[in-house]
Design an enzyme around this catalytic site. Structure first.
Site, short mmCIF file in Angstrom:
data_model
loop_
_atom_site.label_atom_id
_atom_site.label_comp_id
_atom_site.label_asym_id
_atom_site.label_seq_id
_atom_site.Cartn_x
_atom_site.Cartn_y
_atom_site.Cartn_z
N ASP A 180 -7.55 -0.57 -0.43
CA ASP A 180 -8.25 0.41 -0.90
C ASP A 180 -9.38 1.21 -0.12
O ASP A 180 -9.49 0.52 0.90
CB ASP A 180 -8.82 0.06 -2.38
CG ASP A 180 -7.82 -0.05 -3.37
OD1 ASP A 180 -6.96 0.33 -3.28
OD2 ASP A 180 -8.42 -0.99 -4.23
N HIS A 216 -2.48 2.21 1.76
CA HIS A 216 -3.00 2.35 0.45
C HIS A 216 -2.41 1.51 -0.72
O HIS A 216 -2.76 1.23 -1.96
CB HIS A 216 -3.22 3.49 -0.09
CG HIS A 216 -4.35 4.00 -0.99
ND1 HIS A 216 -4.87 3.19 -1.38
CD2 HIS A 216 -5.04 5.04 -1.21
CE1 HIS A 216 -6.29 3.36 -2.04
NE2 HIS A 216 -6.19 4.75 -1.90
#
Length: 615
Positions: free
Chosen positions: A589, A585
């Site tokens: 995303d 992450h």
């Protein structure tokens, strides 16, 4: 005299090692160069040979203890008292009291000891040959074993000095921090010289050995021509082989009258010192063929493993693996050099025995399932294997250096399964490999990576991001050694047939243990077929330093609501699979992951592969 056994250098970055297993116990006899113990480091598992023959008088480091390079591991009593040469010289003086002066008997037995050594070709003679360095011939060098591999450690020589070798025949085994491999002979001939010994580390391109025409190795001890009639007496082979015996070559006529007398000393087999004296009296007795049948002495060569196996030399690691699987080594056919049994042979024998075992209980027809057999590891505490430690370190590094999470989608692969069923027979005939569902997933994943560069990238230590311009896709494979990830290079430029052939090639290397460092390096993205054992999906850990990994679940046929163009919404039996994308992450995303999976899903559900399948 006590000979110290120390931990040798096992690589420039290796400072310590752990004793994993002693192959000999205190009080046992060992031969020079016989495997004495097993040592494990963070890069390699290897055997430490005995530096001398004798009795293992003391073990200084116990199993599972870790010591630094150079530390004393054990002591070997070679039985020589004050020195190695003195005991050999004293019996010669006692057996030849009729000589004119004490120095003369020391010079006269020398040619008698050196003469029988030539035909017997024992191990000490082979080790002495390299001392005549500068042998002319073809150099054997350490080849490049991967783009990031700069050195390797010689773990075992498969041939000795004086042995005949064929071109491309495995010559030695080398271990690096990425792979264990065999180095083949560059040409046919005789191994004249070994430059780098076992457990020594050399850089890529370094000279390891010399292969010549086959005449140079035995030239030094071949000067005494009368040595040929003495080929039968092999007991004299382990005797010391002092090379400076040539100045006394004219002394044997003076020693000849004494040789019938020492013949009475032959019934003394217990001490090893009379061995040179036996060789001397047998020199005039060469015309008698009756007393020469010493061939039964050959099986007396000690072996590192158990005495129950009378085949070729088997490493303790292979013996341990055979014991764990219940494999009888006497029934295993070795595929290694000279019939040597390798780990792959033991695994194959165990699998064959396991496949044959379920055929016996055919009586209970009512019961179709049988309970799993209990593992022999139940209730045991064992040392973690090196490959398992490396996997553990990589997994922890990935979790601690990345912010990982997973996204899952469901894909209807009914069309792909039907295309595969129609094309698989023609595909095998045309391409030479089976058509599994895997190439379809690899091609769809590779195509989508080109449109989503953040999925095919890495975060550098300096805070920059590298977006790869090539799709090198690793395939996670469960193997006997542990999790292996061979890489399909430039998968984005391959068609279905190319991906299928490369996948089959890498899978074969995994099964047979032939993966090289280049096969395991350079990956930019990984696919893990977690459904091969029936799992619906898995939250996989990303293969660091990559930023994403795709997991393929099991394909399951089940009722699904579909929108038919004529029937509208209806229920149909479809082939369904879950795809999981785990990602870092820090760079990727959730929306990026969802868009990438949507493109893969659309490509698979469309199933437009007819052109590549010839349909």
């Amino acid at each position: 005299m006590a000979v110290s056994v120390t931990l040798p250098a096992l690589g420039e970055s290796v400072s310590e090692g752990t004793v994993t297993r002693w192959l000999k116990a205190e009080g046992e006899h060992v031969e020079a160069d016989e495997p004495l113990l097993e040592v494990s480091t963070d890069k390699v598992d290897t055997e430490i040979p005995a530096p001398a023959s004798g009795t293992l008088s003391a073990i200084k480091v116990a199993e599972d203890e870790t010591v630094e390079v150079g530390a004393e591991l054990a002591l070997i009593d070679d039985g020589s008292g004050g020195g190695a040469a003195a005991p050999a010289a004293e019996p010669a003086q006692q057996e030849a009291p009729a000589q004119q002066a004490p120095p003369a008997p020391q010079a006269e037995p020398a040619p008698q000891q050196a003469a029988p050594q030539q035909p017997a070709q024992p191990e000490p003679a082979a080790q002495a040959a390299p001392s005549g360095g500068g042998a002319e011939g073809t150099d054997v060098v350490l080849p490049a074993l991967g783009e990031s591999v700069s050195e390797g450690t010689v773990t075992r020589w498969l041939k000795q000095v004086g042995d005949t070798v064929e071109a491309d025949e495995p010559l030695l085994e080398v271990s690096t921090d990425k792979v264990d491999t065999e180095i083949p002979a560059p040409s046919a001939g005789t191994l004249l010289e070994i430059v780098v010994g076992e457990d020594e580390t050399a850089e890529v391109g370094a000279k390891l050995a010399v292969i010549g025409s086959g005449e140079a190795a035995p030239q030094a001890p071949a000067q005494p021509a009368p040595a040929q009639p003495e080929q039968p007496p092999r007991e004299a082979a382990p005797a010391e082989a002092p090379a400076p015996a040539q100045p006394a070559q004219q002394a044997p006529p003076q020693a000849a009258p004494q040789q019938p007398a020492p013949a009475q000393a032959a019934p003394q087999p217990a001490p090893q010192q009379p061995a040179p004296q036996q060789a001397a009296p047998q020199e005039p007795a060469a015309p008698r063929p009756e007393p020469t049948p010493t061939a039964p002495a050959q099986p007396t060569t000690p072996r590192a493993g158990g005495a129950e196996f009378d085949g070729a030399y088997v490493t303790p690691l292979v013996r341990k693996l055979a014991a764990e699987h219940g494999v009888n080594l006497s029934e295993v056919k070795g595929t290694g050099v000279g019939g040597r049994i390798r780990k792959q042979d033991v695994v194959a024998a165990a699998e064959a025995a396991k496949a044959a075992r379920p055929q016996a209980p055919a009586a209970p027809a009512a019961r179709t399932t049988t309970p799993a057999e209990p593992s022999p590891l139940r209730g045991q505490t064992v040392k973690m294997p090196r490959i398992r430690k490396l996997i553990a370190e990589n997994m922890m590094k990935a979790l601690h250096s990345q912010a990982q999470l997973s996204t899952v989608v469901e894909v209807d692969v009914t069309r792909i399964m039907k295309l595969r069923a129609r094309a698989k027979e023609a595909f095998v005939a045309r391409e030479g490999v089976k058509l599994s569902p895997m190439p379809f997933f690899v091609q769809a994943a590779a195509e989508a990576l080109k449109a989503h560069p953040a999925i095919n990238a890495k975060i550098n230590d300096d805070g920059t991001i590298t977006y790869h311009d090539v799709e090198n896709i690793g395939i996670a494979v469960d193997s006997e050694k542990g999790l292996m990830v061979p890489v399909i290079k430039e998968a984005g430029n391959l068609n279905l047939a190319g991906i299928a052939r490369k996948t089959a090639e890498l899978a074969k290397k995994v099964r047979e243990g032939g993966l090289g460092p280049d096969d395991m390096s350079g990956g930019t993205f990984t696919i893990s077929n977690t459904g091969s054992r029936g799992a619906l999906f898995d939250t996989i850990i990303v293969n660091h330093p990559q930023v994403a990994e795709l997991g393929i679940g099991a394909t399951v046929r089940r009722p699904v609501v579909v929108d038919h163009p004529e029937l509208g919404e209806t229920i149909a039996i479809r082939d369904m699979v879950y795809l999981t994308l785990s990602y870092d992450h820090q760079l990727v995303d959730g929306a990026d992951a969802a868009r990438y999976l949507a493109d893969v899903k659309a490509r698979l559900e469309a199933g437009e592969f007819e052109g590549e399948l010839g349909l």
